[in-house]
Design an enzyme around this catalytic site. Structure first.
Site, PDB file in Angstrom:
ATOM      1  N   GLY A   1       0.665  -1.109  -0.023  1.00 47.66           N
ATOM      2  CA  GLY A   1      -0.031   0.103  -0.160  1.00 47.66           C
ATOM      3  C   GLY A   1       0.749   1.345  -0.043  1.00 47.66           C
ATOM      4  O   GLY A   1       1.035   1.891   1.042  1.00 47.66           O
ATOM      5  N   TYR A   2       1.502   1.387  -1.029  1.00 45.78           N
ATOM      6  CA  TYR A   2       2.545   2.585  -0.964  1.00 45.78           C
ATOM      7  C   TYR A   2       1.619   3.831  -2.092  1.00 45.78           C
ATOM      8  O   TYR A   2       1.162   4.783  -1.456  1.00 45.78           O
ATOM      9  CB  TYR A   2       3.427   2.280  -1.971  1.00 45.78           C
ATOM     10  CG  TYR A   2       4.439   1.135  -1.198  1.00 45.78           C
ATOM     11  CD1 TYR A   2       4.475   1.089   0.123  1.00 45.78           C
ATOM     12  CD2 TYR A   2       5.662   0.910  -1.956  1.00 45.78           C
ATOM     13  CE1 TYR A   2       5.211   0.006   0.647  1.00 45.78           C
ATOM     14  CE2 TYR A   2       6.319  -0.122  -1.401  1.00 45.78           C
ATOM     15  CZ  TYR A   2       6.429  -0.458  -0.167  1.00 45.78           C
ATOM     16  OH  TYR A   2       7.229  -1.334   0.505  1.00 45.78           O
ATOM     17  N   SER A   3       1.292   3.424  -3.336  1.00 50.40           N
ATOM     18  CA  SER A   3       0.978   4.564  -4.105  1.00 50.40           C
ATOM     19  C   SER A   3      -0.496   5.335  -3.816  1.00 50.40           C
ATOM     20  O   SER A   3      -1.462   4.160  -3.385  1.00 50.40           O
ATOM     21  CB  SER A   3       0.618   3.766  -5.427  1.00 50.40           C
ATOM     22  OG  SER A   3       2.031   3.372  -6.201  1.00 50.40           O
TER      23      SER A   3
ATOM     24  N   GLU B   1      11.574   7.388 -15.809  1.00 47.95           N
ATOM     25  CA  GLU B   1      12.123   8.726 -15.618  1.00 47.95           C
ATOM     26  C   GLU B   1      12.783   8.786 -14.320  1.00 47.95           C
ATOM     27  O   GLU B   1      13.831   9.417 -14.137  1.00 47.95           O
ATOM     28  CB  GLU B   1      10.861   9.684 -15.671  1.00 47.95           C
ATOM     29  CG  GLU B   1      10.725  10.161 -17.127  1.00 47.95           C
ATOM     30  CD  GLU B   1       9.957   8.943 -17.830  1.00 47.95           C
ATOM     31  OE1 GLU B   1       9.336   8.136 -17.300  1.00 47.95           O
ATOM     32  OE2 GLU B   1      10.071   8.836 -19.056  1.00 47.95           O
TER      33      GLU B   1
ATOM     34  N   GLU C   1      17.185  -6.922  -2.273  1.00 45.49           N
ATOM     35  CA  GLU C   1      16.471  -6.547  -3.432  1.00 45.49           C
ATOM     36  C   GLU C   1      17.085  -6.366  -4.513  1.00 45.49           C
ATOM     37  O   GLU C   1      17.663  -5.191  -4.784  1.00 45.49           O
ATOM     38  CB  GLU C   1      15.370  -5.446  -3.301  1.00 45.49           C
ATOM     39  CG  GLU C   1      14.720  -4.665  -4.412  1.00 45.49           C
ATOM     40  CD  GLU C   1      13.506  -5.400  -5.174  1.00 45.49           C
ATOM     41  OE1 GLU C   1      13.580  -5.510  -6.471  1.00 45.49           O
ATOM     42  OE2 GLU C   1      13.147  -6.159  -4.418  1.00 45.49           O
TER      43      GLU C   1
HETATM   44  C1  LIG Z   1      -0.304  -2.783 -12.966  1.00 42.60           C
HETATM   45  C2  LIG Z   1       0.176  -2.006 -11.666  1.00 42.60           C
HETATM   46  C3  LIG Z   1       0.558  -2.466 -10.487  1.00 42.60           C
HETATM   47  C4  LIG Z   1       0.974  -1.766  -9.470  1.00 42.60           C
HETATM   48  N1  LIG Z   1       1.349  -2.446  -8.425  1.00 42.60           N
HETATM   49  C5  LIG Z   1       1.535  -1.408  -7.319  1.00 42.60           C
HETATM   50  C6  LIG Z   1       1.437  -2.126  -6.027  1.00 42.60           C
HETATM   51  O1  LIG Z   1       1.237  -3.153  -5.712  1.00 42.60           O
HETATM   52  N2  LIG Z   1       1.645  -1.272  -4.683  1.00 42.60           N
HETATM   53  C7  LIG Z   1       2.094   0.176  -5.020  1.00 42.60           C
HETATM   54  O2  LIG Z   1       2.179   0.948  -4.104  1.00 42.60           O
HETATM   55  N3  LIG Z   1       1.657   0.677  -6.294  1.00 42.60           N
HETATM   56  C8  LIG Z   1       1.662  -0.096  -7.289  1.00 42.60           C
HETATM   57  N4  LIG Z   1       1.898   0.310  -8.743  1.00 42.60           N
HETATM   58  C9  LIG Z   1       1.838   1.709  -8.819  1.00 42.60           C
HETATM   59  C10 LIG Z   1       3.363   2.178  -9.430  1.00 42.60           C
HETATM   60  O3  LIG Z   1       4.128   1.984  -8.570  1.00 42.60           O
HETATM   61  C11 LIG Z   1       2.903   3.683 -10.009  1.00 42.60           C
HETATM   62  O4  LIG Z   1       2.131   3.514 -10.937  1.00 42.60           O
HETATM   63  C12 LIG Z   1       4.357   4.410 -10.395  1.00 42.60           C
HETATM   64  O5  LIG Z   1       5.078   4.604  -9.186  1.00 42.60           O
HETATM   65  C13 LIG Z   1       3.736   5.693 -11.171  1.00 42.60           C
HETATM   66  O6  LIG Z   1       3.013   6.216 -10.425  1.00 42.60           O
HETATM   67  P1  LIG Z   1       1.878   6.849 -10.937  1.00 42.60           P
HETATM   68  O7  LIG Z   1       1.153   6.024 -11.907  1.00 42.60           O
HETATM   69  O8  LIG Z   1       1.186   7.811 -10.135  1.00 42.60           O
HETATM   70  O9  LIG Z   1       2.402   8.106 -12.214  1.00 42.60           O
HETATM   71  P2  LIG Z   1       3.139   9.462 -12.045  1.00 42.60           P
HETATM   72  O10 LIG Z   1       4.245   9.566 -11.023  1.00 42.60           O
HETATM   73  O11 LIG Z   1       1.952  10.435 -11.924  1.00 42.60           O
HETATM   74  O12 LIG Z   1       4.062   9.587 -13.355  1.00 42.60           O
HETATM   75  C14 LIG Z   1       3.309   9.946 -14.602  1.00 42.60           C
HETATM   76  C15 LIG Z   1       4.467  10.127 -15.677  1.00 42.60           C
HETATM   77  O13 LIG Z   1       5.279  11.110 -15.135  1.00 42.60           O
HETATM   78  C16 LIG Z   1       6.452  10.845 -15.165  1.00 42.60           C
HETATM   79  N5  LIG Z   1       7.318  11.485 -14.146  1.00 42.60           N
HETATM   80  C17 LIG Z   1       7.011  11.153 -12.780  1.00 42.60           C
HETATM   81  N6  LIG Z   1       7.873  12.031 -11.849  1.00 42.60           N
HETATM   82  C18 LIG Z   1       8.839  12.636 -12.765  1.00 42.60           C
HETATM   83  C19 LIG Z   1      10.159  13.330 -12.661  1.00 42.60           C
HETATM   84  N7  LIG Z   1      10.390  13.591 -11.479  1.00 42.60           N
HETATM   85  N8  LIG Z   1      10.663  13.578 -14.074  1.00 42.60           N
HETATM   86  C20 LIG Z   1      10.116  13.086 -14.972  1.00 42.60           C
HETATM   87  N9  LIG Z   1       9.053  12.448 -15.092  1.00 42.60           N
HETATM   88  C21 LIG Z   1       8.516  12.167 -14.184  1.00 42.60           C
HETATM   89  C22 LIG Z   1       6.604   9.359 -14.971  1.00 42.60           C
HETATM   90  O14 LIG Z   1       7.761   8.707 -15.360  1.00 42.60           O
HETATM   91  C23 LIG Z   1       5.266   8.931 -15.805  1.00 42.60           C
HETATM   92  O15 LIG Z   1       5.571   8.618 -16.911  1.00 42.60           O
HETATM   93  C24 LIG Z   1       1.114  -0.390  -9.726  1.00 42.60           C
HETATM   94  C25 LIG Z   1       0.971   0.267 -10.978  1.00 42.60           C
HETATM   95  C26 LIG Z   1       0.492  -0.634 -11.875  1.00 42.60           C
HETATM   96  C27 LIG Z   1       0.207   0.048 -13.395  1.00 42.60           C
END
Ligand SMILES: Cc1cc2nc3c(=O)[nH]c(=O)nc-3n(C[C@H](O)[C@H](O)[C@H](O)COP(=O)(O)OP(=O)(O)OC[C@H]3O[C@@H](n4cnc5c(N)ncnc54)[C@H](O)[C@@H]3O)c2cc1C
Length: 739
Positions: free
Chosen positions: A476-478, A722, A592
């Protein structure tokens, strides 16, 4: 596996660096531009014994290996040496292998330069031979004859970069060999040229990138160093990764030639193409970063650009190298797989760099393959794809019973105590088999974190059940507003006596539908900087107030949105100190080490090669189409680079180091290569590729169509591309922060 130099190779590299720094700096390279030859540098190189060091002692050499020589050649490439070092070394080795060539060898042993024509002769003229303008002996292929011209008549040609290029008149040249023997001898020499030139190009690529990075740190515009601009940083991060990969691949080819591995010709072609491509790209970008100044002849970077491009083109159109890669990998000249396996499991014959795995690792791989064959039934994979839950309890328990969940944990705490390399092998075999292992990954990560930061009670209660494969967790991070910036989580943790009350919403809680616990990152203190106000909890999923909603994704994986409304947990559910959640989240990094998934894209490419080699319904064989071979060659080479980056990271871990940038490079490169490969491979199938696995007649059971839908997410989760680039640019290259 050993990716390091021997002390002797280190010493040679150090001595060569000192020599070239003195004798081949920018001014000297410019001075030699008109002829492409620096006599004083050549004298110094000969005095060090470099040109003939990798010849047998009986022939007047020093009996050194190609790897020894490569340690010097890398420096030669970095300093743009204006001498035909590689050409002379390759020619000398070729002549030493032929009987009756002693007279030709004698001047080389005495310090004369020599060269080899890379292209076949036309009308008794070997065209555009590097180094030939100053060579005493030039070996060339003229039809099916291998000939040597001594004191040759040459016509010097001015080229993009000064490489002492000349056309060589072969009239009256001595015939050294005829027929298949001549062709084989020339091809073997060309492969050595390919691999050594690849090393030189890797040296050049590193040097030009360093120049570009330094300029980006020094040059200010808009009041900041230009190296703080993210557009530049990210390109630098990609190139840093590709350059590291090119060095690993070039040395792999050299090592394979030294060890006469059956894969050596294929690797030589791969190294030649990839290292040329990367050197060209790195020099071009460094030039770009210099703005207008890079075009001024006073700046060295324009020399890098010319040399990288010119060296690449000496062999012909670089894209033709891709045809050669495909042919050597899968075509009629591909090695017999049994000989490849035998060579890969043979004992090392000498110390130092060795790209083979230890026999124990290969035995472990065989054990894992047996396990997969026994336990991973097709219906397990089918069920996972049908439901989107990439987990199967029966298979998970079998993995746990075998100890695979904790393969890298110490034996005292229930692990197998295996090396990071073994762990990496295990994961790649599992990924490559298509096994649904999201559950394994998550449970292992939570378990490893508890091992480092959990209380005795948590360890006693939870760890044995995780190890037994009875207990599942989710992460439960995101959150809706905290993705890449995960420290921005807003889920509230409010202290209430010896309890905490949790309120908020988590996004993408994969496996929540199967999990017994959620490993939850929450904000315990809103009044301090965001990283310092987080606390981690291990919350039972059956606690009142938790609700989950399923989310289906394009890649077919099910994930969830999870809601927390006044969820009350005792303080004993806290993991780590209050407000130390950020540290807890990173504690699992100790274990890891091998997260990048190379096995899946590798399988994709191999399966597609199988498809290409089989006749289609209209009787044609796709592999005969150069466009098909090109895509396969490019994909397999990019993945080989990814494999090397991945195992380099694991190798560093196995030495007790904590690789971070290396892991980021591997993840960045592999996932991006996966996306490119799945898209390009899908194109090869045309409309047939659009049919998913659930439909009858899907090519390869819909593997490529699925890969296309799924691969993109690998560049997002686990830290997006990124985010990885930020790490590589900042920690790897020391570029200034941009936020
Ligand atoms: C199928 C799936 C399973 C997942 N499972 C888990 C899970 O079990 N637990 C959990 O906690 N999370 C999980 N996640 C979440 C995942 O870790 C996040 O999707 C990821 O960290 C990106 O966050 P976001 O989707 O909010 O995108 P954002 O952070 O909003 O990013 C959107 C875009 O902006 C870019 N961006 C963001 N910051 C920057 C920066 N500083 N510089 C340049 N570009 C940037 C990103 O690269 C991306 O292209 C899962 C996601 C998916 C799709």
């Amino acid at each position: 596996m050993d990716l390091s130099f021997t002390p002797d190779q280190d010493a040679l590299r150090g001595a060569t660096t000192r020599l070239y720094a003195k004798e081949s700096h920018g001014e000297r390279v410019r001075e030699a531009e008109s002829t492409g030859f620096d006599q004083a540098l050549w004298g110094a190189v000969v005095a060090m014994g470099l040109p003939v060091m990798a010849m047998p002692e009986a022939a007047g050499g020093a009996g050194a290996t190609l790897t020894d020589l490569a340690a010097a050649v890398e420096v030669h490439g970095a300093f743009l040496g204006s001498v035909p070092l590689v050409e002379t070394a390759v020619t000398a080795r070729l002549l030493a292998r032929l009987s009756g060539a002693d007279d030709l060898l004698a001047p080389l042993v005495d310090g004369a330069p020599a060269s080899i024509a890379l292209l076949p002769a036309v009308s008794a003229t070997a065209p555009l031979v590097p180094g030939a303008a100053v060579a005493r002996v030039v070996v060339a292929r003229d039809g099916d004859r291998l000939v040597a011209a001594t004191a040759p008549t040459t016509t010097a040609r001015r080229t993009l970069a000064s490489l002492a290029v000349a056309d060589v008149d072969l009239t009256g040249a001595l015939v050294l060999a005829k027929g298949p023997e001549a062709i084989a001898a020339h091809n073997a020499a060309l492969d050595e040229w390919r691999a050594l030139t690849a090393v030189a190009q890797a040296g050049l690529a590193r040097a030009t990138l360093d120049v570009g990075v330094q300029y980006a740190k020094d040059r200010h515009q808009f009041g900041v160093p230009i190296g703080s601009f993210q557009t530049l940083q990210h390109r630098f991060a990609d190139l840093h990764t590709r350059v590291e990969g090119s060095r690993l691949l070039a040395y792999e080819a050299i090592w394979a030639l030294d060890e006469a591995m059956p894969t050596a010709p294929g690797l030589a072609a791969q190294a030649s193409w990839w290292c040329g491509e990367v050197a060209d790209e790195a020099a071009g970008f460094s030039l770009h970063v210099h703005g207008g100044y890079g075009f001024m002849l006073e700046y060295d970077v324009q020399l890098h650009v010319r040399r990288a491009k010119a060296t690449r083109l000496l062999l012909g159109n670089p894209r033709h190298e891709l045809q050669r890669i495909a042919e050597r990998r899968w075509g009629t000249s591909a090695p017999d797989p049994a000989t490849v396996v035998a060579a890969a499991t043979a004992r090392p014959t000498r110390g130092g760099m060795d790209y083979r795995f230890e026999p124990e690792t290969e035995a472990f791989r065989a054990e894992v393959r047996e396990f997969i064959a026994e336990h991973l039934r097709p219906e397990i994979i089918e069920r996972a794809h049908a439901t989107g839950t990439m987990h199967d309890w029966g298979f998970h328990q079998a993995l746990c019973n075998r100890g695979y969940l904790a393969s890298g944990w110490p034996v005292e705490v229930g692990g197998l105590g295996r090396s990071a390399i073994d762990q990496c092998v295990l994961m790649q075999e599992l990924y490559g088999s298509g096994a649904p292992i999201d559950g394994l990954n998550i449970a292992a990560m939570v378990g490893a974190t508890l091992l480092v930061t959990g209380t005795d009670a948590q360890k006693a209660d939870v760890l044995p059940r995780i190890l037994a494969g009875e207990l599942m967790c989710c992460l439960g991070y995101s959150e809706p507003d905290a993705g890449s910036d995960v420290a921005a989580v807003a889920t509230k943790a409010t202290r209430d006596g010896d309890h905490w009350v949790l309120d908020g919403q988590k996004m993408f809680t994969t496996m929540a539908q199967e999990a017994h616990y959620v490993f939850l990152l929450a904000r315990s203190n809103p009044d301090v900087p965001k990283h310092k106000g987080l606390t981690m909890f291990l919350v039972p999923m059956d606690t009142p107030g938790i609700e989950i909603t399923a989310v289906q994704t394009m890649g077919g994986e099910r994930t969830n949105i999870t809601f927390f409304s006044e969820v009350r947990v005792p303080d004993s559910a806290r993991v780590g100190e209050v407000d130390a959640g950020w540290t807890v989240m990173h504690a699992a990094l100790v274990y890891e080490r091998t997260s990048a998934n190379w096995g899946e894209p590798d399988r994709l490419v191999e399966e597609m090669a199988g498809w290409a080699l089989a006749p289609s319904s209209d009787g044609t064989v796709p592999f005969d189409d150069p466009a098909v071979r090109e895509v396969l060659a490019q994909a397999t080479t990019e993945l080989e680079v990814g494999r090397l980056l991945l195992f380099r990271s694991a190798w560093l871990s196995s030495l007790g180091e904590m690789p971070q940038v290396e892991g980021s490079m591997a993840k960045l490169h592999i996932t991006e290569a996966f996306v490119r490969a799945s898209s390009e491979l899908l194109h090869l199938l045309g409309p047939d590729g659009l049919v998913p696995g659930s439909e009858a007649g899907a090519v390869l059971g819909g593997l490529v169509e699925h890969a296309f839908r799924h691969s993109v997410v690998t560049t997002i989760y686990g830290g997006s591309s990124e985010v990885q680039r930020e790490i590589v640019a900042g920690r790897g290259l020391g570029l200034p922060r941009n936020r």
